[in-house]
Design an enzyme around this catalytic site. Structure first.
Site, PDB file in Angstrom:
ATOM      1  CE  LYS A 189      -4.509   0.509   2.229  1.00 15.87           C
ATOM      2  NZ  LYS A 189      -5.482   0.487   3.434  1.00 15.87           N
TER       3      LYS A 189
HETATM    4  O1  G3P Z   1      -7.893   1.159   5.813  1.00 16.66           O
HETATM    5  C1  G3P Z   1      -8.338   2.213   4.812  1.00 16.66           C
HETATM    6  C2  G3P Z   1      -9.382   3.007   5.260  1.00 16.66           C
HETATM    7  O2  G3P Z   1     -10.444   1.954   5.057  1.00 16.66           O
HETATM    8  C3  G3P Z   1      -9.602   3.566   6.381  1.00 16.66           C
HETATM    9  O3  G3P Z   1     -10.790   3.987   6.987  1.00 16.66           O
HETATM   10  O4  G3P Z   1     -12.125   4.436   8.851  1.00 16.66           O
HETATM   11  O5  G3P Z   1      -9.664   5.047   8.938  1.00 16.66           O
HETATM   12  O6  G3P Z   1     -11.391   6.300   7.479  1.00 16.66           O
HETATM   13  P1  G3P Z   1     -11.099   5.027   7.973  1.00 16.66           P
END
Ligand code: G3P
Length: 218
Positions: A83
């Site tokens: 990533k």
């Molecule tokens: O892991 C990437 C993404 O899904 C993170 O989401 O909940 O931290 O906005 P969030």
């Protein structure tokens, strides 16, 4: 649509994988920190538990460091997807790492223009963060619609739309209606997809009526 689970909690991943609902896993530095474990150790265990793509994020911000970290992460297991953030150096590293045969998930995408660049950089996945856009009063699903529309205009683009920052089941349903390739879903949201009060009520009524028959199937 493929379901990835967005966590570094191996117990949760194993539990959901037993339901046949896990096609891959995404992690990020915050999720690794929350696990309290070393990244190489937890990513190796996740890759052993789930055969699909497992995203492990670099933390370097300059190209050279991203390449070193990306090669290290890729070497942990064949199903690691490296990533990288959607930055100039991140896209440069994306092109180089995919050129070396790595799967690359370009993350922290917040615009269609960024998604177009990620596809041109040869990303395996692009991760638009719908929840974080909603959080600031923008329409995260509108971004998904734009990206899906743009990518459909160019069949040569192979990048998969991986909807991220999912906050609730409606994000999952809307992503599927728009034709996104993947949704990465926190464990609690994935579990919530199963439940409807009328299903519970209807099952209780069936079983109550069945009990009155005095029968058993076996
Ligand atoms: O892991 C990437 C993404 O899904 C993170 O989401 O909940 O931290 O906005 P969030």
């Amino acid at each position: 649509m493929k379901f990835f689970v967005d966590t570094a909690d191996v117990a949760e991943i194993r539990s959901l994988a037993e339901l046949g609902m896990v096609d891959g896993v995404t992690t990020n530095p915050s999720l690794i920190a929350k696990s309290g474990r070393k990244i190489a150790e937890v990513i190796a265990e996740i890759c052993d538990a789930v055969p699909g793509p497992v995203s492990a994020e670099v933390t370097a911000t300059a190209f050279d460091g991203m390449m070193k970290e990306g090669r290290y992460l890729k070497a942990i297991a064949p199903n690691v997807a490296v990533k990288v953030p959607l930055t100039v150096d991140g896209l440069r590293a994306c092109k180089a790492l995919t050129g070396e045969g790595a799967m690359v998930n370009v993350t922290l995408c917040f615009s269609a223009a960024q998604a177009l660049l990620a596809a041109k950089a040869g990303a395996t996945f692009v991760s638009p963060f719908v929840g974080r856009l909603d959080d600031i009063g923008q329409d995260g699903m509108e971004l998904i619609a734009d990206i899906v529309e743009i990518y459909a205009n160019y069949p040569a683009l192979t990048t998969e739309v991986l909807v991220a920052s999912v906050r609730h089941p409606i994000h999952v349903v809307q992503s599927a209606k728009l034709g996104a390739d993947v949704a990465t879903v926190p464990p609690a949201v994935l579990r919530a997809l199963f439940h409807h009060p009328l299903t519970d009520k209807g099952l209780a009524a069936f079983l109550a009526d069945w009990a009155k028959t005095g029968q058993s199937i076996l």
